[in-house]
Scaffold this motif. Structure first.
Motif, mmCIF file in Angstrom:
data_model
loop_
_atom_site.group_PDB
_atom_site.id
_atom_site.type_symbol
_atom_site.label_atom_id
_atom_site.label_comp_id
_atom_site.label_asym_id
_atom_site.label_seq_id
_atom_site.Cartn_x
_atom_site.Cartn_y
_atom_site.Cartn_z
ATOM 1 N N MET A 99 0.827 -1.208 0.000
ATOM 2 C CA MET A 99 0.000 0.000 0.000
ATOM 3 C C MET A 99 0.861 1.258 0.000
ATOM 4 O O MET A 99 0.554 2.234 -0.694
ATOM 5 C CB MET A 99 -0.928 -0.015 1.211
ATOM 6 N N LYS A 100 1.942 1.245 0.764
ATOM 7 C CA LYS A 100 2.862 2.387 0.768
ATOM 8 C C LYS A 100 3.430 2.632 -0.627
ATOM 9 O O LYS A 100 3.519 3.785 -1.089
ATOM 10 C CB LYS A 100 4.010 2.137 1.751
ATOM 11 N N VAL A 112 0.776 4.255 -2.879
ATOM 12 C CA VAL A 112 0.585 5.673 -2.551
ATOM 13 C C VAL A 112 1.763 6.494 -3.057
ATOM 14 O O VAL A 112 1.592 7.592 -3.606
ATOM 15 C CB VAL A 112 0.414 5.844 -1.031
ATOM 16 N N ARG A 113 2.973 5.957 -2.895
ATOM 17 C CA ARG A 113 4.170 6.672 -3.339
ATOM 18 C C ARG A 113 4.175 6.840 -4.864
ATOM 19 O O ARG A 113 4.491 7.912 -5.390
ATOM 20 C CB ARG A 113 5.406 5.902 -2.888
ATOM 21 N N GLN A 159 1.608 6.889 -6.916
ATOM 22 C CA GLN A 159 0.567 7.814 -7.357
ATOM 23 C C GLN A 159 0.904 9.254 -6.995
ATOM 24 O O GLN A 159 0.556 10.179 -7.731
ATOM 25 C CB GLN A 159 -0.776 7.412 -6.749
ATOM 26 N N ALA A 160 1.593 9.449 -5.862
ATOM 27 C CA ALA A 160 2.009 10.810 -5.492
ATOM 28 C C ALA A 160 3.055 11.330 -6.468
ATOM 29 O O ALA A 160 3.068 12.509 -6.827
ATOM 30 C CB ALA A 160 2.561 10.809 -4.068
ATOM 31 N N LEU A 208 -4.677 10.749 -9.442
ATOM 32 C CA LEU A 208 -5.677 10.315 -8.475
ATOM 33 C C LEU A 208 -6.510 9.192 -9.091
ATOM 34 O O LEU A 208 -7.157 9.373 -10.125
ATOM 35 C CB LEU A 208 -6.575 11.472 -8.068
ATOM 36 N N ARG A 219 -8.557 3.217 -5.125
ATOM 37 C CA ARG A 219 -7.678 2.171 -4.604
ATOM 38 C C ARG A 219 -8.499 1.245 -3.707
ATOM 39 O O ARG A 219 -9.269 1.716 -2.863
ATOM 40 C CB ARG A 219 -6.521 2.781 -3.820
ATOM 41 N N LYS A 275 -6.599 0.666 5.925
ATOM 42 C CA LYS A 275 -7.488 1.326 4.955
ATOM 43 C C LYS A 275 -7.652 2.808 5.279
ATOM 44 O O LYS A 275 -7.567 3.670 4.391
ATOM 45 C CB LYS A 275 -8.839 0.623 4.973
ATOM 46 N N TYR A 287 -4.125 4.788 4.689
ATOM 47 C CA TYR A 287 -3.629 5.001 3.325
ATOM 48 C C TYR A 287 -4.741 5.316 2.321
ATOM 49 O O TYR A 287 -4.495 5.347 1.115
ATOM 50 C CB TYR A 287 -2.850 3.769 2.866
ATOM 51 N N LYS A 288 -5.966 5.512 2.813
ATOM 52 C CA LYS A 288 -7.087 5.957 1.973
ATOM 53 C C LYS A 288 -7.413 4.937 0.878
ATOM 54 O O LYS A 288 -7.429 5.250 -0.320
ATOM 55 C CB LYS A 288 -6.796 7.329 1.341
ATOM 56 N N PHE A 289 -7.677 3.721 1.288
ATOM 57 C CA PHE A 289 -8.151 2.675 0.384
ATOM 58 C C PHE A 289 -9.607 2.364 0.717
ATOM 59 O O PHE A 289 -10.143 2.808 1.739
ATOM 60 C CB PHE A 289 -7.315 1.403 0.557
#
Length: 516
Positions: free
Chosen positions: A246-247, A250-251, A253-254, A259, A262, A286, A289-291
């Motif tokens: 998950m990290k 996120v990395r 996509q950043a 956007l 997920r 969840k 990390y906004k899943f």
């Protein structure tokens, strides 16, 4: 002199062309239009002239021939010979000797399914091969209401829901399941298998990211495939590895400043292993990390928790923290179809975008009513689950600690006990997947001879190939023992002894054959 004559002829030709053009009806209007619209812009006029000429040439050009220069015309006898020699690839591969032997020995039940069933050969055996965990098949209250519903509504709705197949019993079943789970809303599907494989592509599209457990079942894998999303896998039940994946998502996509949606996709009780996931940790990740979580409770709904509400009740998690809860009504609830519960907008979205819901006939009214009744029974009488769990303990005491060959990988409260060969046994005998399949087929046959019918967890080459390609994970062949509260503790212990002796006999025979 020649140049002057040529120039004079050109001037005459232009004058003749101009006079001819002026005789054409509407020519003066066209000239004025060109002059006023384009303000005597020669470049723009030239481009449009070229386009007009190209259009005229395109209309007047001949059609292209379909025959190529290397086309060879065959005689009639040559065509017939090619047709006779052509052999299409078979639609279905031929059965292996193992599959043929298996299909020939499949037991056939005559009459209703229950704790004791009669086979086509006339024998009555103990049934530990069906999902009738609470013996709802024999419940007279459910039978009577099913008969009344059948007389009132008929056999089936003969149409898809939302159009002309939705009946009041469907609406009631959805409301009952939502209230039972503690979610805002619920949608009922006509088929259990296609529920999760249709829900996933209804929300996950190309470019979205799905992080899935490597041990998820076949129907989930079909849904992942249909979604065309970016699939990331994490090791089965490893929450630390999940967080690492998950990290990384996120990395990435950043960094790309992109956007997308997920999702985390996993099961409550895993079909392939029988164990359960760590839902509180999953919800924590969840939120961090906004899943979104898509939880398949096909095997845990009606099984886990004090009243059978599933993994959320068993692990004290608010069901509204799980975005989508998917379950089956065809297992312990003794009905049919599946459901997806969650927020109201999540449910309403599926009514027009989920293919299995929109393009399938609605669930028969009798099955919808049965689902409502069994939900009420579980909710009002938790002792039903307690009795089944006592039988699970009795069976596990006979099989797991007392066997030198096998272990049970299922969770303590899972009535589907998956019995697999111990790793040291597999290693010592160098057993392949096919070898393990044959061993458990012989174990099931030996148990049936002694009056106990059990099933096998099948791992077909096709599903194994998909799992290996997607997540690099292989399901292990297993003996599937389904516990029911319809049997007494003494009957369960007796059946467990029969199964244990069958396994010992088969493994001892294999060892003696290998030594000789």
């Amino acid at each position: 002199m020649e140049l002057e004559a040529l120039h004079a002829r050109a001037q005459d030709a232009l004058q003749q062309a101009s006079s001819i053009f002026q005789k054409v009806p509407g020519s003066a209007v066209l000239v004025r239009y060109v002059q006023s619209s384009y303000q005597n812009d020669p470049v723009r006029s030239a481009i449009e002239l070229v386009l007009v000429l190209f259009f005229i040439r395109y209309l007047l050009s001949p059609s292209y021939s379909t025959h190529k220069h290397n086309y060879v015309k065959l005689r009639e006898d040559e065509i017939d010979e090619l047709i006779d020699d052509w052999a299409p690839e078979p639609l279905v591969a031929e059965q292996t000797p193992f599959e043929e032997a298996e299909s020939e020995k499949l037991p056939v039940i005559v009459g209703p399914t229950g704790p004791k069933v009669k086979l086509s050969n006339g024998r009555t055996v103990t049934n530990l091969a069906s999902y009738n965990f609470y013996n709802f098949n024999a419940n007279e209250q459910i039978k009577e209401k099913a008969i009344q519903t059948l007389r009132t509504y008929g056999v089936g709705p003969c149409g898809p829901p939302q159009f002309y197949g939705t009946q009041d019993v469907h609406v009631k079943a959805e409301a009952d399941i939502a209230n039972y789970l503690g979610t805002e809303s619920c949608i009922v599907y006509a088929q259990a298998f296609s529920t999760v494989s249709s829900v996933i592509p209804a929300f996950c599209k190309r470019g979205d990211v799905i992080v899935a457990d490597k041990a998820v079942n076949y129907s989930i894998r079909k849904g992942l495939q249909a979604s065309r999303s970016i699939i990331k896998w994490f090791d089965h039940g490893d929450m630390d590895h999940l967080e690492t994946v998950m990290k990384a998502v996120v990395r990435e996509q950043a960094k790309a400043k992109k956007l997308t949606r997920r999702f985390i996709v996993t099961e409550g009780l895993f079909e392939t292993l029988g164990d359960c996931t760590n839902l509180p940790r999953l919800v924590e990740l969840k939120e961090q990390y906004k899943f979104r979580i898509l939880l398949d409770e096909t095997w845990s709904f009606g099984v886990l928790g004090r009243t059978g509400r599933g993994l959320t009740e068993a692990q004290n998690v608010d069901p509204q923290q799980v975005d989508m809860i998917i379950g089956s009504l065809s297992g312990p609830l003794c009905a049919g179809g599946g459901f997806c519960a969650g927020a109201k907008d999540v449910v309403e979205h599926q009514r027009i975008t989920s293919s299995a819901y929109t393009y399938s006939a609605a669930l028969p009214a009798m099955l919808a009513m049965t689902a409502s009744e069994t939900v009420h029974l579980l909710q009002s009488n938790p002792d039903i689950l307690s009795q089944c769990r006592e039988n699970i303990k009795a069976m596990k005491a006979q099989l797991d600690p007392r066997s030198d060959w096998v272990i049970c990988t299922s969770a303590p409260e899972n009535p589907i006990m998956l019995i697999v060969l111990k790793p040291d046994v597999i290693k010592a005998r160098a057993l392949t997947i096919d070898d393990q399949e044959r061993i458990f087929m012989e174990c099931a046959e030996e148990a049936l001879i002694n009056g106990v019918m059990v099933a096998r967890f099948r791992t077909s080459p096709y599903t194994q190939a998909i799992a290996a390609k997607d997540g690099g994970w292989h399901a292990q062949p297993a003996l599937k023992v389904c516990i029911t509260s319809g049997l007494s503790k003494k009957d369960v212990e007796k059946a467990g002894t029969v199964i244990r002796h069958a396994i010992t006999k088969v493994m001892s025979r294999k060892a003696s054959n290998k030594s000789t």
